[in-house]
Write a protein that holds these residues in place. Structure first.
Motif, short mmCIF file in Angstrom:
data_model
loop_
_atom_site.label_atom_id
_atom_site.label_comp_id
_atom_site.label_asym_id
_atom_site.label_seq_id
_atom_site.Cartn_x
_atom_site.Cartn_y
_atom_site.Cartn_z
N ASN A 80 0.76 -1.20 -0.12
CA ASN A 80 0.05 0.12 0.05
C ASN A 80 0.95 1.13 0.08
O ASN A 80 0.54 2.24 -0.75
N GLU A 81 2.09 1.15 0.76
CA GLU A 81 2.70 2.41 0.94
C GLU A 81 3.58 2.84 -0.43
O GLU A 81 3.69 3.78 -0.74
N ARG A 82 3.91 1.84 -0.96
CA ARG A 82 4.38 1.89 -2.14
C ARG A 82 3.69 2.22 -3.40
O ARG A 82 3.93 3.41 -4.19
N GLY A 83 2.23 1.77 -3.23
CA GLY A 83 1.43 2.35 -4.31
C GLY A 83 1.02 3.83 -4.10
O GLY A 83 0.86 4.57 -4.99
N VAL A 84 1.03 4.28 -2.79
CA VAL A 84 0.81 5.79 -2.46
C VAL A 84 1.92 6.52 -3.15
O VAL A 84 1.68 7.69 -3.63
N GLN A 85 3.08 6.05 -2.72
CA GLN A 85 4.43 6.94 -3.32
C GLN A 85 4.39 7.15 -5.06
O GLN A 85 4.46 8.12 -5.35
N ILE A 86 4.00 5.85 -5.56
CA ILE A 86 3.91 5.88 -7.02
C ILE A 86 2.76 6.83 -7.60
O ILE A 86 3.12 7.37 -8.39
N ALA A 87 1.89 6.65 -7.00
CA ALA A 87 0.60 7.64 -7.31
C ALA A 87 0.95 9.19 -7.48
O ALA A 87 0.96 9.72 -8.35
N GLN A 88 1.72 9.39 -6.44
CA GLN A 88 2.27 10.99 -6.15
C GLN A 88 3.28 11.26 -7.36
O GLN A 88 3.19 12.28 -7.78
N VAL A 107 -4.11 -1.97 -2.43
CA VAL A 107 -3.12 -0.92 -2.97
C VAL A 107 -4.08 0.09 -3.68
O VAL A 107 -3.99 1.47 -3.62
N ALA A 108 -4.98 -0.28 -4.51
CA ALA A 108 -5.89 0.40 -5.13
C ALA A 108 -6.75 1.47 -4.16
O ALA A 108 -6.65 2.83 -4.43
N LEU A 109 -7.30 0.97 -3.07
CA LEU A 109 -7.91 1.87 -2.11
C LEU A 109 -6.97 2.88 -1.46
O LEU A 109 -7.78 3.97 -1.05
N ALA A 110 -5.88 2.39 -1.32
CA ALA A 110 -4.98 3.27 -0.57
C ALA A 110 -4.48 4.30 -1.51
O ALA A 110 -4.11 5.73 -1.12
N SER A 111 -4.29 4.10 -2.92
CA SER A 111 -3.74 4.84 -3.76
C SER A 111 -4.50 5.97 -4.66
O SER A 111 -4.01 6.74 -5.04
N GLN A 112 -5.67 5.37 -5.10
CA GLN A 112 -6.28 5.94 -6.20
C GLN A 112 -6.84 7.40 -5.65
O GLN A 112 -7.38 7.99 -6.61
N ARG A 113 -6.98 7.55 -4.67
CA ARG A 113 -7.46 8.82 -4.12
C ARG A 113 -6.58 10.04 -4.85
O ARG A 113 -7.30 11.18 -4.86
N PHE A 114 -5.53 9.83 -4.85
CA PHE A 114 -4.51 10.83 -5.42
C PHE A 114 -4.88 11.11 -6.80
O PHE A 114 -4.81 12.37 -7.08
#
Length: 404
Positions: A80-88, A107-114
């Protein structure tokens, strides 16, 4: 002096024209996000390779709006944390027009908000958690930028239960689900579907990613008299379930979510995995011209072991997601995120994909392209997934229905 001024003006005009042409030819950046290493990698790599095939085809045909698609690939490692970094990174540094991917629901739920906040469309082409396309709902969020072309778990769970209870007549079933968001949300969907049939699972057991011994969970299911095991997990742990059952000398059917088709389930379970059944949007069989062309191209390009795509569903859905996105950009005549969202919600042209031919796959209130009539049941047999039912093999491609 006049001649010199004309020459200078001409040079400036040529420079500006050249700069304009160069700008017009700038590639359209598309983020590609998935686990390309680790236990989920057979899904992630297959999805990425399907995306690459589609992008290459689009580019060979002239690209979109006269511009080439440029894939910006990132390995989220199923974290999840890596997904967040990648999205940004994709939004702020790479300035992508859109993104495709996400294998893991968490990962989707943590990241797609960005992407939602940036008003950039994000296309879930594998992750199936039912909540994914409902994370940003009206009235709090007037518009959602999250789309999907995978069979969500509210489709899969009732299919699994229908197969076990109605088609095969089992009265006692156990549920084994991993501890991730994917596993636990899927477990909830299974329990809801069982309740609708008036059935309560005789055992509901949980396991963790990288667990190698399922004896305790399996013994509870066996002691409770389970006639079938319903699963929600990914390949490596699902193989441990099949192998654990063999060690106990307990042979009952395994029926689970689409991930039972993963190569690392089939290869790690070997003969113990045969007979497992799961919903599939795509089975690696060239039973339509589009599917034959896709399979031939995939095998020729990536040369997988034994001529078997590690995760055929992931590859096909990855491929289709790019075709849908390209059609929306073309219709929008823009790389503006809001205009692409509007185009996706009202696609005017049919898109022939590998899974199906998409005819108005989305609307303002429905961002899921796959309906319950599209997936069929696959079965693991002899090291690959085949059609479980001959009728599905004869009628491989179904169009989206109006009802969800």
């Amino acid at each position: 002096m006049q001649i010199r001024l004309k020459t200078l003006a001409g040079a400036i005009a040529l420079t500006l024209a050249g700069a304009s042409a160069a700008y017009a030819a700038d590639p359209i950046k598309i983020g590609v996000i998935g686990p390309f290493t680790g236990g989920s990698s057979s899904m992630g790599v297959s999805m990425r390779d399907g995306v690459r095939l589609a992008a290459e085809e689009v580019n060979k045909a002239g690209g979109v709006l006269g511009r080439q698609l440029q894939l910006v690939e990132r390995d989220d490692e199923a974290k999840n944390e890596r997904g967040v970094q990648i999205a940004q990174e994709l939004i702020n540094r790479e300035q992508v027009t859109a993104a495709v991917g996400y294998i893991n629901t968490g990962v989707a739920l943590a990241s797609q908000r960005f992407f939602q906040e940036a008003k950039i469309p994000v296309f879930n082409n594998v992750a199936t958690g039912s909540v994914i396309t409902h994370q940003f709902k009206a009235p709090e969020h007037p518009n959602s930028y999250v789309f999907r072309n995978a069979a969500h778990d509210s489709i899969q769970a009732p299919m699994i239960v229908e197969e076990a209870i109605t088609r095969r007549g089992f009265k006692k079933v156990a549920i084994l689900a991993d501890s991730t968001n994917y596993g636990q949300l899927g477990r909830e969907d299974l329990e809801k579907a069982l309740t609708a049939k008036g059935i309560t699972a005789v055992a509901v057991e949980k396991f963790n990613i990288k667990d190698v011994d399922m004896t305790a969970q399996l013994l509870k299911a066996k002691t409770a008299g389970a006639e079938a095991v319903l699963t929600y997990g990914i390949g490596p742990e699902l193989a441990q379930i099949a192998n654990g059952m063999a060690k106990l000398g307990w042979k009952v059917p395994i029926i689970g979510s689409w991930t039972l088709s993963m190569a690392n389930y089939i290869d790690n379970a070997r003969a113990n995995g045969d007979g497992a059944r799961m919903p599939q949007t795509f089975i690696q069989e060239p039973n339509t011209p589009k599917r034959k062309a896709f399979i031939d191209s995939y095998l020729a390009t990536f040369k997988p072991k034994n001529d078997r795509i590690d995760s055929p569903v992931s590859a096909a859905q990855g491929y289709d997601s790019i075709l849908l996105l390209a059609a929306a950009i073309k219709q929008a005549n823009s790389t503006d995120g809001e205009k692409i969202r509007q185009a996706l919600e009202n696609l005017q042209t049919k898109v022939e994909g590998v899974v199906t031919t998409y005819d108005k796959p989305f609307s303002a209130t429905d961002h899921d392209a796959i309906t319950a009539n599209i997936p069929v049941f696959g079965e693991v047999k002899g090291g690959k997934v085949v059609y479980a039912y001959p009728d599905d093999q004869k009628n491989p491609v179904r169009a989206k229905t109006a009802s969800k």
